[in-house]
Design a protein around this motif. Structure first.
Motif, mmCIF file in Angstrom:
data_model
loop_
_atom_site.group_PDB
_atom_site.id
_atom_site.type_symbol
_atom_site.label_atom_id
_atom_site.label_comp_id
_atom_site.label_asym_id
_atom_site.label_seq_id
_atom_site.Cartn_x
_atom_site.Cartn_y
_atom_site.Cartn_z
ATOM 1 N N ALA A 105 -24.873 -123.817 -35.254
ATOM 2 C CA ALA A 105 -25.718 -122.685 -35.649
ATOM 3 C C ALA A 105 -24.871 -121.435 -35.894
ATOM 4 C CB ALA A 105 -26.785 -122.416 -34.588
ATOM 5 N N ILE A 106 -23.865 -121.210 -35.055
ATOM 6 C CA ILE A 106 -22.992 -120.038 -35.225
ATOM 7 C C ILE A 106 -22.135 -120.203 -36.468
ATOM 8 C CG2 ILE A 106 -21.028 -118.798 -34.227
ATOM 9 C CD1 ILE A 106 -22.314 -119.318 -31.460
ATOM 10 N N THR A 107 -21.615 -121.390 -36.694
ATOM 11 C CA THR A 107 -20.779 -121.651 -37.868
ATOM 12 C C THR A 107 -21.554 -121.439 -39.162
ATOM 13 O OG1 THR A 107 -19.476 -123.233 -36.597
ATOM 14 C CG2 THR A 107 -19.320 -123.383 -38.983
ATOM 15 N N ALA A 108 -22.860 -121.706 -39.140
ATOM 16 C CA ALA A 108 -23.680 -121.567 -40.343
ATOM 17 C C ALA A 108 -24.005 -120.116 -40.684
ATOM 18 C CB ALA A 108 -24.981 -122.356 -40.175
ATOM 19 N N LEU A 109 -23.733 -119.197 -39.779
ATOM 20 C CA LEU A 109 -24.032 -117.781 -40.040
ATOM 21 C C LEU A 109 -23.140 -117.222 -41.139
ATOM 22 C CD1 LEU A 109 -24.228 -116.391 -36.387
ATOM 23 C CD2 LEU A 109 -26.138 -116.672 -37.964
ATOM 24 N N ASP B 63 -20.235 -111.900 -41.848
ATOM 25 C CA ASP B 63 -20.438 -110.601 -41.202
ATOM 26 C C ASP B 63 -21.245 -110.740 -39.913
ATOM 27 O OD1 ASP B 63 -22.749 -111.247 -42.697
ATOM 28 O OD2 ASP B 63 -23.273 -109.135 -42.974
ATOM 29 N N GLN B 64 -22.242 -111.607 -39.911
ATOM 30 C CA GLN B 64 -23.042 -111.820 -38.701
ATOM 31 C C GLN B 64 -22.253 -112.623 -37.668
ATOM 32 O OE1 GLN B 64 -26.862 -113.532 -39.636
ATOM 33 N NE2 GLN B 64 -27.290 -111.995 -41.200
ATOM 34 N N ARG B 65 -21.506 -113.632 -38.129
ATOM 35 C CA ARG B 65 -20.729 -114.471 -37.218
ATOM 36 C C ARG B 65 -19.682 -113.642 -36.475
ATOM 37 N NH1 ARG B 65 -19.247 -118.501 -40.580
ATOM 38 N NH2 ARG B 65 -17.340 -117.444 -41.162
ATOM 39 N N GLN B 66 -19.006 -112.733 -37.200
ATOM 40 C CA GLN B 66 -17.994 -111.894 -36.569
ATOM 41 C C GLN B 66 -18.603 -111.045 -35.449
ATOM 42 O OE1 GLN B 66 -16.594 -109.862 -40.115
ATOM 43 N NE2 GLN B 66 -14.615 -110.872 -39.937
ATOM 44 N N MET C 194 -23.991 -102.463 -36.642
ATOM 45 C CA MET C 194 -23.540 -103.548 -35.771
ATOM 46 C C MET C 194 -24.731 -104.158 -35.038
ATOM 47 S SD MET C 194 -22.847 -104.635 -32.430
ATOM 48 C CE MET C 194 -23.228 -103.113 -31.615
ATOM 49 N N LYS C 195 -25.617 -103.325 -34.503
ATOM 50 C CA LYS C 195 -26.791 -103.826 -33.779
ATOM 51 C C LYS C 195 -27.705 -104.628 -34.702
ATOM 52 C CE LYS C 195 -27.097 -100.327 -30.158
ATOM 53 N NZ LYS C 195 -27.918 -99.241 -29.599
ATOM 54 N N SER C 196 -27.857 -104.173 -35.922
ATOM 55 C CA SER C 196 -28.697 -104.870 -36.883
ATOM 56 C C SER C 196 -28.125 -106.254 -37.202
ATOM 57 C CB SER C 196 -28.826 -104.036 -38.159
ATOM 58 O OG SER C 196 -29.551 -104.736 -39.131
ATOM 59 N N ARG C 197 -26.820 -106.323 -37.449
ATOM 60 C CA ARG C 197 -26.188 -107.610 -37.741
ATOM 61 C C ARG C 197 -26.277 -108.543 -36.526
ATOM 62 N NH1 ARG C 197 -20.706 -106.200 -41.187
ATOM 63 N NH2 ARG C 197 -21.800 -105.160 -42.880
ATOM 64 N N LEU C 198 -26.083 -107.984 -35.347
ATOM 65 C CA LEU C 198 -26.156 -108.790 -34.135
ATOM 66 C C LEU C 198 -27.565 -109.344 -33.941
ATOM 67 C CD1 LEU C 198 -24.766 -109.872 -31.590
ATOM 68 C CD2 LEU C 198 -25.347 -107.709 -30.462
ATOM 69 N N ARG C 199 -28.564 -108.513 -34.171
ATOM 70 C CA ARG C 199 -29.949 -108.961 -34.032
ATOM 71 C C ARG C 199 -30.248 -110.077 -35.025
ATOM 72 N NH1 ARG C 199 -34.016 -108.108 -36.942
ATOM 73 N NH2 ARG C 199 -33.158 -106.305 -38.006
ATOM 74 N N GLU D 298 -31.160 -113.938 -34.097
ATOM 75 C CA GLU D 298 -32.415 -114.523 -34.586
ATOM 76 C C GLU D 298 -32.142 -115.787 -35.405
ATOM 77 O OE1 GLU D 298 -34.398 -111.380 -36.695
ATOM 78 O OE2 GLU D 298 -35.110 -110.438 -34.852
ATOM 79 N N ALA D 299 -31.092 -115.755 -36.227
ATOM 80 C CA ALA D 299 -30.763 -116.928 -37.048
ATOM 81 C C ALA D 299 -30.330 -118.101 -36.168
ATOM 82 C CB ALA D 299 -29.667 -116.582 -38.053
ATOM 83 N N VAL D 300 -29.527 -117.817 -35.133
ATOM 84 C CA VAL D 300 -29.097 -118.878 -34.225
ATOM 85 C C VAL D 300 -30.310 -119.429 -33.469
ATOM 86 C CG1 VAL D 300 -27.783 -119.363 -32.117
ATOM 87 C CG2 VAL D 300 -26.718 -118.100 -33.996
ATOM 88 N N ARG D 301 -31.162 -118.540 -32.988
ATOM 89 C CA ARG D 301 -32.370 -118.968 -32.269
ATOM 90 C C ARG D 301 -33.245 -119.851 -33.165
ATOM 91 N NH1 ARG D 301 -34.325 -114.200 -31.027
ATOM 92 N NH2 ARG D 301 -33.040 -114.078 -29.186
#
Length: 186
Positions: free
Chosen positions: A122-126, A129-132, A158-163, A167-170
């Motif tokens: 799931a993380i690899t698929a991000l 910019d979001q993965r970093q 940064m907070k927006s990308r992290l959110r 959400e994408a991983v979830r």
């Protein structure tokens, strides 16, 4: 203070193409990050140092096998994690389980491996910019301000990308949990 950035794309690409100076610089530039990974994952400081050295040796020998230069951090994290697990297993074989420790059953061990694989996928698929942001904040444990500064972002960006990354991983984990064997829904 040590540089908080991973080596750049140009350096990684040059190392992948066999440039010995770029490879040496890549290993040197990755060392602090790899050490930090190892110290957060391994059972003992000695194992952490050994795992970090082993990971850097693998990086040096196999940089050409890295598919995407933006995946260096996640690749190194997997190498360090696997080396720490290997060292823990060796210790348990030679010394037996730690007294009063809860030893997971075979089924629990398999389930944990499957879960780790699903999370890694799931993380690899991000998007990069979001993965970093996710890796720096949630895996490496950097503060939000440090992540924003390192990536040249505002704190809000940064907070927006992290959110979005979380959400994408979830969502990916929920989707893969709903699928049965072979990717079919039950």
């Amino acid at each position: 203070m040590a540089d908080s950035h991973w080596p750049g794309q140009q350096l990684i690409s040059a190392a992948q193409q066999g440039d010995p100076e770029a490879t040496a610089a890549l290993v040197s530039g990755s060392h602090p990050h790899v050490r930090r990974f190892a110290h957060s994952l391994c059972a003992t400081p000695q194992d952490a140092e050994d795992a970090a050295q082993e990971a850097l040796i693998i990086l040096y020998r196999k940089i050409g096998m890295l598919r995407a230069s933006g995946a260096l951090a996640s690749w190194m994290f997997r190498i360090v994690r696997n080396e720490c697990l290997r060292r823990t297993r060796l210790m348990l074989r030679h010394h037996g389980p730690v007294p009063d420790a809860v030893v997971p059953s075979f089924e629990e061990d398999v389930f944990q491996r499957l879960e780790a694989g699903r999370v890694a996928a799931a993380i690899t698929a991000l998007p990069l910019d979001q993965r970093q942001v996710l890796i720096m904040r949630d895996i490496q444990g950097h503060s939000g301000r440090a992540v924003a500064d390192a990536l040249g972002l505002s704190n809000a960006a940064m907070k927006s990308r992290l959110r979005r990354a979380r959400e994408a991983v979830r969502a990916a984990l929920l989707t893969s949990a709903d699928e049965g064997p072979g990717g079919r829904r039950d």
